[in-house]
Design an enzyme around this catalytic site. Structure first.
Site, PDB file in Angstrom:
ATOM      1  N   ASN A  10       0.859  -1.185   0.000  1.00  0.00           N
ATOM      2  CA  ASN A  10       0.000   0.000   0.000  1.00  0.00           C
ATOM      3  C   ASN A  10       0.897   1.237   0.000  1.00  0.00           C
ATOM      4  OD1 ASN A  10      -1.857   2.030   0.467  1.00  0.00           O
ATOM      5  ND2 ASN A  10      -2.245   1.471   2.606  1.00  0.00           N
ATOM      6  N   LYS A  12       0.084   4.280  -0.263  1.00  0.00           N
ATOM      7  CA  LYS A  12      -0.586   5.471   0.306  1.00  0.00           C
ATOM      8  C   LYS A  12      -0.391   6.654  -0.641  1.00  0.00           C
ATOM      9  CE  LYS A  12       0.252   3.549   4.840  1.00  0.00           C
ATOM     10  NZ  LYS A  12       0.095   3.727   6.257  1.00  0.00           N
ATOM     11  N   HIS A 102      -9.549   1.169   4.877  1.00  0.00           N
ATOM     12  CA  HIS A 102      -8.265   1.369   5.554  1.00  0.00           C
ATOM     13  C   HIS A 102      -8.485   2.326   6.723  1.00  0.00           C
ATOM     14  CE1 HIS A 102      -4.150   2.558   6.384  1.00  0.00           C
ATOM     15  NE2 HIS A 102      -3.773   1.468   5.736  1.00  0.00           N
ATOM     16  N   GLU A 104      -6.860   4.707   7.788  1.00  0.00           N
ATOM     17  CA  GLU A 104      -6.623   6.127   7.491  1.00  0.00           C
ATOM     18  C   GLU A 104      -7.840   6.753   6.822  1.00  0.00           C
ATOM     19  OE1 GLU A 104      -2.839   5.590   5.546  1.00  0.00           O
ATOM     20  OE2 GLU A 104      -1.966   5.058   7.476  1.00  0.00           O
ATOM     21  N   GLU A 172      -5.535  -5.118  10.555  1.00  0.00           N
ATOM     22  CA  GLU A 172      -4.526  -4.088  10.788  1.00  0.00           C
ATOM     23  C   GLU A 172      -4.811  -3.362  12.102  1.00  0.00           C
ATOM     24  OE1 GLU A 172      -2.431  -2.766   7.043  1.00  0.00           O
ATOM     25  OE2 GLU A 172      -4.261  -1.592   7.106  1.00  0.00           O
ATOM     26  N   GLY A 178       2.300   2.044  10.856  1.00  0.00           N
ATOM     27  CA  GLY A 178       3.279   3.133  10.756  1.00  0.00           C
ATOM     28  C   GLY A 178       3.966   3.483  12.062  1.00  0.00           C
ATOM     29  N   SER A 218       3.376  -2.305  10.511  1.00  0.00           N
ATOM     30  CA  SER A 218       4.823  -2.329  10.755  1.00  0.00           C
ATOM     31  C   SER A 218       5.471  -3.668  10.368  1.00  0.00           C
ATOM     32  CB  SER A 218       5.128  -1.968  12.216  1.00  0.00           C
ATOM     33  OG  SER A 218       4.683  -0.650  12.487  1.00  0.00           O
TER      34      SER A 218
HETATM   35  C1  PEP Z   1      -0.776   0.166   6.066  1.00  0.00           C
HETATM   36  O1  PEP Z   1      -0.741   1.304   5.647  1.00  0.00           O
HETATM   37  O2  PEP Z   1      -1.721  -0.557   5.755  1.00  0.00           O
HETATM   38  C2  PEP Z   1       0.327  -0.316   6.908  1.00  0.00           C
HETATM   39  C3  PEP Z   1       0.230  -1.502   7.441  1.00  0.00           C
HETATM   40  O3  PEP Z   1       1.377   0.537   7.078  1.00  0.00           O
HETATM   41  P1  PEP Z   1       2.820   0.162   7.745  1.00  0.00           P
HETATM   42  O4  PEP Z   1       3.275  -1.123   7.111  1.00  0.00           O
HETATM   43  O5  PEP Z   1       3.701   1.310   7.385  1.00  0.00           O
HETATM   44  O6  PEP Z   1       2.610   0.001   9.207  1.00  0.00           O
END
Ligand code: PEP
Length: 260
Positions: A10, A12, A102, A104, A172, A178, A218
């Site tokens: 992803n 973003k 997601h 976000e 998630e 992040g 992460s």
């Molecule tokens: C994500 O944006 O779905 C995500 C898991 O980000 P990160 O791997 O940076 O934690």
């Protein structure tokens, strides 16, 4: 049933269309050198909307074994919805997947479970596989435990879909996205197992067996193998680490780090 692992990047709101082409080409070269085979691990990239046409052209013209998709879609097919991108347009660009819900988007755009359900239905109606994201905040976890919120979020979506729908679920935990602080493999497994049981309850055991459940939050090359050892974790949704070609290609090559 054997589920092909899926490693999904992803991006973003990162990389313009020229940078996107460079990343896809470099990823292809790196994985080719490493003798990557799509039959072992599926790779999918999720660029910003404005990159998708360029990514499509690169993948098709170089016959790369990558899938791609969008990070969001409109719940509407067409009409007076300024700024919305419909599933019909994404399907026309050859997308296989689309991320919905997601965290976000839930946080920044106030998307609720009903909106995520409507977007999932819109995706499916155009032959796109929705990657349905669910996950608890640190506050949710403290108050209700790890699985209550993700299960409730998923249930609202599943109850509106037909039982033969082709979906991917991404667990998630919001606190892990992040943050550099991933869930432990056991924590991920426990929630993914409950999500699979929820799919079985709402859509039947065939759906539960075939649906891939990803862990996201992460994920790095150092921890991917430990997640992939877990029975109900079928891949990863990777944010930050998917922007680094070497790091993402090491994640894709996780089977090399797993000692049978
Ligand atoms: C994500 O944006 O779905 C995500 C898991 O980000 P990160 O791997 O940076 O934690």
């Amino acid at each position: 049933m054997t589920r092909t692992p899926l490693m999904a990047g992803n991006w973003k709101s990162n990389l313009n269309h020229q940078e996107a082409v460079v990343l896809v080409q470099k990823l292809a070269w790196t994985l080719k050198d490493a003798k990557y085979s799509a039959s072992q691990v599926e790779v999918a990239v999720f660029p910003p909307f404005t990159d998708i046409r360029s990514v499509q052209t690169t993948i098709e013209s170089d016959r790369l074994e990558f899938a791609y998709g969008a990070q969001d879609l409109s719940p509407f097919d067409s009409g007076a919805h300024t700024g919305d991108v419909s599933g019909e347009f994404l399907a026309k660009l050859g997308c296989t997947y689309v991320i919905v819900g997601h965290s976000e988007r839930r946080t920044d755009h106030g998307e609720d479970d009903e909106t995520v359900a409507a977007k999932s239905r819109a995706a499916l109606s155009h032959g796109l596989t929705p990657v349905i994201c669910v996950g608890e905040t640190a506050v949710d976890r403290e108050a209700h435990g790890a699985s209550a919120v993700p299960v409730a979020q998923l249930r609202v979506v599943l109850e509106t879909l037909s039982k033969d729908s082709d979906i991917v679920v991404a667990y998630e935990p919001v606190w892990a996205i992040g943050s550099g602080q991933a869930a432990t493999p056991l924590e991920a497994q426990e929630v993914c197992a409950v999500l699979r049981a929820t799919i079985a309850e709402v859509m039947g055991s065939d759906a539960a067996d075939r649906t891939r459940i990803l862990y996201g939050g992460s994920v790095k090359s150092q921890n991917i193998a430990s997640f992939m050892r877990e029975k109900d974790v079928d891949g990863a949704l990777v944010g930050g680490a998917s922007l680094d070609v070497d790091e993402f290609s090491r994640i894709v090559q996780f089977p090399k780090h797993i000692i049978a």
